[in-house]
Design a protein around this motif. Structure first.
Motif, PDB file in Angstrom:
ATOM      1  N   THR A 118      -2.631   0.043   5.872  1.00 36.07           N
ATOM      2  CA  THR A 118      -3.180  -0.968   6.779  1.00 36.07           C
ATOM      3  C   THR A 118      -4.806  -0.600   6.229  1.00 36.07           C
ATOM      4  O   THR A 118      -5.143   0.433   6.116  1.00 36.07           O
ATOM      5  CB  THR A 118      -3.355  -0.524   8.183  1.00 36.07           C
ATOM      6  OG1 THR A 118      -1.984  -0.519   8.434  1.00 36.07           O
ATOM      7  CG2 THR A 118      -4.133  -1.400   9.021  1.00 36.07           C
ATOM      8  N   GLY A 119      -5.740  -1.595   6.182  1.00 36.88           N
ATOM      9  CA  GLY A 119      -7.107  -1.507   5.911  1.00 36.88           C
ATOM     10  C   GLY A 119      -7.188  -1.989   4.233  1.00 36.88           C
ATOM     11  O   GLY A 119      -8.245  -1.858   3.604  1.00 36.88           O
ATOM     12  N   ALA A 120      -6.189  -2.407   3.827  1.00 36.17           N
ATOM     13  CA  ALA A 120      -6.300  -2.948   2.446  1.00 36.17           C
ATOM     14  C   ALA A 120      -7.349  -4.029   2.166  1.00 36.17           C
ATOM     15  O   ALA A 120      -7.781  -4.864   3.204  1.00 36.17           O
ATOM     16  CB  ALA A 120      -4.959  -3.543   1.902  1.00 36.17           C
ATOM     17  N   PRO A 121      -8.086  -4.175   1.087  1.00 39.75           N
ATOM     18  CA  PRO A 121      -8.949  -5.399   0.951  1.00 39.75           C
ATOM     19  C   PRO A 121      -8.403  -6.547   1.493  1.00 39.75           C
ATOM     20  O   PRO A 121      -7.092  -6.921   0.913  1.00 39.75           O
ATOM     21  CB  PRO A 121      -9.355  -5.231  -0.577  1.00 39.75           C
ATOM     22  CG  PRO A 121      -8.980  -3.878  -0.939  1.00 39.75           C
ATOM     23  CD  PRO A 121      -7.802  -3.573  -0.153  1.00 39.75           C
ATOM     24  N   GLU A 122      -9.019  -7.427   1.957  1.00 41.85           N
ATOM     25  CA  GLU A 122      -8.597  -8.672   2.649  1.00 41.85           C
ATOM     26  C   GLU A 122      -7.882  -9.689   1.679  1.00 41.85           C
ATOM     27  O   GLU A 122      -6.778 -10.104   1.639  1.00 41.85           O
ATOM     28  CB  GLU A 122      -9.654  -9.401   3.211  1.00 41.85           C
ATOM     29  CG  GLU A 122      -9.219 -10.422   4.324  1.00 41.85           C
ATOM     30  CD  GLU A 122     -10.467 -11.222   5.297  1.00 41.85           C
ATOM     31  OE1 GLU A 122     -10.470 -12.213   5.207  1.00 41.85           O
ATOM     32  OE2 GLU A 122     -11.279 -10.391   5.768  1.00 41.85           O
ATOM     33  N   ASP A 123      -8.390  -9.738   0.406  1.00 39.16           N
ATOM     34  CA  ASP A 123      -7.834 -10.687  -0.761  1.00 39.16           C
ATOM     35  C   ASP A 123      -6.605 -10.208  -1.158  1.00 39.16           C
ATOM     36  O   ASP A 123      -5.572 -10.894  -1.707  1.00 39.16           O
ATOM     37  CB  ASP A 123      -8.930 -10.966  -1.789  1.00 39.16           C
ATOM     38  CG  ASP A 123      -9.501  -9.722  -2.492  1.00 39.16           C
ATOM     39  OD1 ASP A 123      -9.288  -8.799  -1.701  1.00 39.16           O
ATOM     40  OD2 ASP A 123     -10.137  -9.933  -3.530  1.00 39.16           O
ATOM     41  N   LEU A 124      -6.418  -8.866  -0.818  1.00 37.85           N
ATOM     42  CA  LEU A 124      -5.199  -8.105  -1.464  1.00 37.85           C
ATOM     43  C   LEU A 124      -4.095  -8.200  -0.161  1.00 37.85           C
ATOM     44  O   LEU A 124      -2.953  -8.248  -0.515  1.00 37.85           O
ATOM     45  CB  LEU A 124      -5.529  -6.825  -1.841  1.00 37.85           C
ATOM     46  CG  LEU A 124      -4.466  -6.105  -2.727  1.00 37.85           C
ATOM     47  CD1 LEU A 124      -3.787  -6.821  -3.822  1.00 37.85           C
ATOM     48  CD2 LEU A 124      -4.915  -4.702  -3.358  1.00 37.85           C
ATOM     49  N   ALA A 125      -4.538  -7.892   1.078  1.00 36.88           N
ATOM     50  CA  ALA A 125      -3.612  -7.891   1.840  1.00 36.88           C
ATOM     51  C   ALA A 125      -2.706  -8.895   2.340  1.00 36.88           C
ATOM     52  O   ALA A 125      -1.650  -8.642   2.616  1.00 36.88           O
ATOM     53  CB  ALA A 125      -4.449  -7.533   3.180  1.00 36.88           C
ATOM     54  N   MET A 126      -3.089 -10.309   1.887  1.00 34.52           N
ATOM     55  CA  MET A 126      -2.406 -11.117   2.114  1.00 34.52           C
ATOM     56  C   MET A 126      -0.950 -10.998   1.292  1.00 34.52           C
ATOM     57  O   MET A 126      -0.192 -11.779   1.799  1.00 34.52           O
ATOM     58  CB  MET A 126      -3.032 -12.629   1.848  1.00 34.52           C
ATOM     59  CG  MET A 126      -3.450 -12.706   0.426  1.00 34.52           C
ATOM     60  SD  MET A 126      -4.326 -14.375   0.282  1.00 34.52           S
ATOM     61  CE  MET A 126      -3.307 -15.516   0.405  1.00 34.52           C
ATOM     62  N   PHE A 127      -0.933 -10.416   0.218  1.00 41.13           N
ATOM     63  CA  PHE A 127       0.359 -10.268  -0.611  1.00 41.13           C
ATOM     64  C   PHE A 127       0.877  -8.866  -0.258  1.00 41.13           C
ATOM     65  O   PHE A 127       1.920  -8.660  -0.877  1.00 41.13           O
ATOM     66  CB  PHE A 127      -0.368 -10.289  -1.928  1.00 41.13           C
ATOM     67  CG  PHE A 127      -0.917 -11.678  -2.490  1.00 41.13           C
ATOM     68  CD1 PHE A 127      -0.047 -12.715  -2.678  1.00 41.13           C
ATOM     69  CD2 PHE A 127      -2.364 -11.572  -2.657  1.00 41.13           C
ATOM     70  CE1 PHE A 127      -0.677 -13.951  -3.227  1.00 41.13           C
ATOM     71  CE2 PHE A 127      -2.985 -12.572  -3.154  1.00 41.13           C
ATOM     72  CZ  PHE A 127      -2.204 -13.996  -3.149  1.00 41.13           C
ATOM     73  N   CYS A 128       0.480  -8.254   0.620  1.00 38.95           N
ATOM     74  CA  CYS A 128       1.063  -6.786   1.103  1.00 38.95           C
ATOM     75  C   CYS A 128       1.937  -6.646   2.033  1.00 38.95           C
ATOM     76  O   CYS A 128       1.695  -7.366   3.288  1.00 38.95           O
ATOM     77  CB  CYS A 128       0.172  -5.919   0.997  1.00 38.95           C
ATOM     78  SG  CYS A 128      -0.995  -5.731  -0.519  1.00 38.95           S
ATOM     79  N   VAL A 129       2.883  -5.735   1.958  1.00 35.50           N
ATOM     80  CA  VAL A 129       3.655  -5.041   3.133  1.00 35.50           C
ATOM     81  C   VAL A 129       2.676  -3.993   3.739  1.00 35.50           C
ATOM     82  O   VAL A 129       2.325  -3.191   2.914  1.00 35.50           O
ATOM     83  CB  VAL A 129       4.950  -4.733   2.886  1.00 35.50           C
ATOM     84  CG1 VAL A 129       5.617  -3.922   4.016  1.00 35.50           C
ATOM     85  CG2 VAL A 129       5.847  -5.689   2.429  1.00 35.50           C
ATOM     86  N   LEU A 130       2.074  -4.185   4.843  1.00 34.99           N
ATOM     87  CA  LEU A 130       1.062  -3.258   5.200  1.00 34.99           C
ATOM     88  C   LEU A 130       1.841  -2.285   6.212  1.00 34.99           C
ATOM     89  O   LEU A 130       2.746  -2.423   7.000  1.00 34.99           O
ATOM     90  CB  LEU A 130       0.066  -3.813   6.091  1.00 34.99           C
ATOM     91  CG  LEU A 130      -0.790  -4.815   5.241  1.00 34.99           C
ATOM     92  CD1 LEU A 130      -1.825  -5.874   6.118  1.00 34.99           C
ATOM     93  CD2 LEU A 130      -1.626  -4.343   4.315  1.00 34.99           C
ATOM     94  N   HIS A 131       1.403  -1.015   6.148  1.00 35.98           N
ATOM     95  CA  HIS A 131       1.931   0.095   6.841  1.00 35.98           C
ATOM     96  C   HIS A 131       0.856   1.185   7.379  1.00 35.98           C
ATOM     97  O   HIS A 131      -0.301   1.203   7.002  1.00 35.98           O
ATOM     98  CB  HIS A 131       2.977   0.634   5.962  1.00 35.98           C
ATOM     99  CG  HIS A 131       2.457   1.575   4.646  1.00 35.98           C
ATOM    100  ND1 HIS A 131       1.838   2.742   4.630  1.00 35.98           N
ATOM    101  CD2 HIS A 131       2.221   1.008   3.409  1.00 35.98           C
ATOM    102  CE1 HIS A 131       1.507   3.127   3.290  1.00 35.98           C
ATOM    103  NE2 HIS A 131       1.658   2.044   2.807  1.00 35.98           N
ATOM    104  N   THR A 132       1.308   1.955   8.243  1.00 39.94           N
ATOM    105  CA  THR A 132       0.305   2.761   9.147  1.00 39.94           C
ATOM    106  C   THR A 132       0.167   4.102   8.347  1.00 39.94           C
ATOM    107  O   THR A 132      -0.471   4.319   7.501  1.00 39.94           O
ATOM    108  CB  THR A 132       0.776   2.962  10.378  1.00 39.94           C
ATOM    109  OG1 THR A 132       2.111   3.207  10.530  1.00 39.94           O
ATOM    110  CG2 THR A 132       0.549   1.431  11.112  1.00 39.94           C
TER     111      THR A 132
END
Length: 120
Positions: free
Chosen positions: A30-44
């Motif tokens: 969590t906290g990935a750059p916004e343009d990359l976050a849309m392609f990611c499985v985000l985790h804590t």
């Protein structure tokens, strides 16, 4: 058997599952750059307690697969950034330094709140 990595999926970027049919997912803390976050499985959480190696067991949600190849940067990138590319293609030699390859399996959907683990 011991768990060397465990985290909880916090969110799925709008395009995170676009590559699931190709057996590919991108993990990022969590906290990935916004343009990359849309392609990611985000985790804590992001605590890796040992080295990831071939033969260990990876799971995401109900999906479980043996690790077949570990890119040179996987351990460092996961530990420091929570960021690696997951490939469910069965390759025994890593395609890129940040790729973690697992057995070729058909991935079932998963959602926020489910866990990702690596067991030694």
């Amino acid at each position: 058997m011991s768990m060397i990595y465990r985290t909880t999926i916090s969110d799925l970027g709008d395009s995170a599952l676009d590559f699931i049919e190709d057996g590919m997912l991108i993990l990022f803390k969590t906290g990935a750059p916004e343009d990359l976050a849309m392609f990611c499985v985000l985790h804590t959480e992001n605590e890796l307690t040992d080295t990831i190696e071939v033969g260990q067991t990876f799971s995401i949600g109900k999906n479980v697969a043996k690790i077949t190849a570990v890119g040179d940067a996987v351990n460092t990138n996961l530990k420091e950034l929570g960021h690696i590319t997951l490939r469910f293609d069965g390759l025994v030699e890593a395609e890129l330094p940040g790729c973690l390859h697992m057995e070729a399996i058909q991935l079932d959907k998963f959602e926020p709140g489910e866990t990702i683990t690596i067991i030694k």
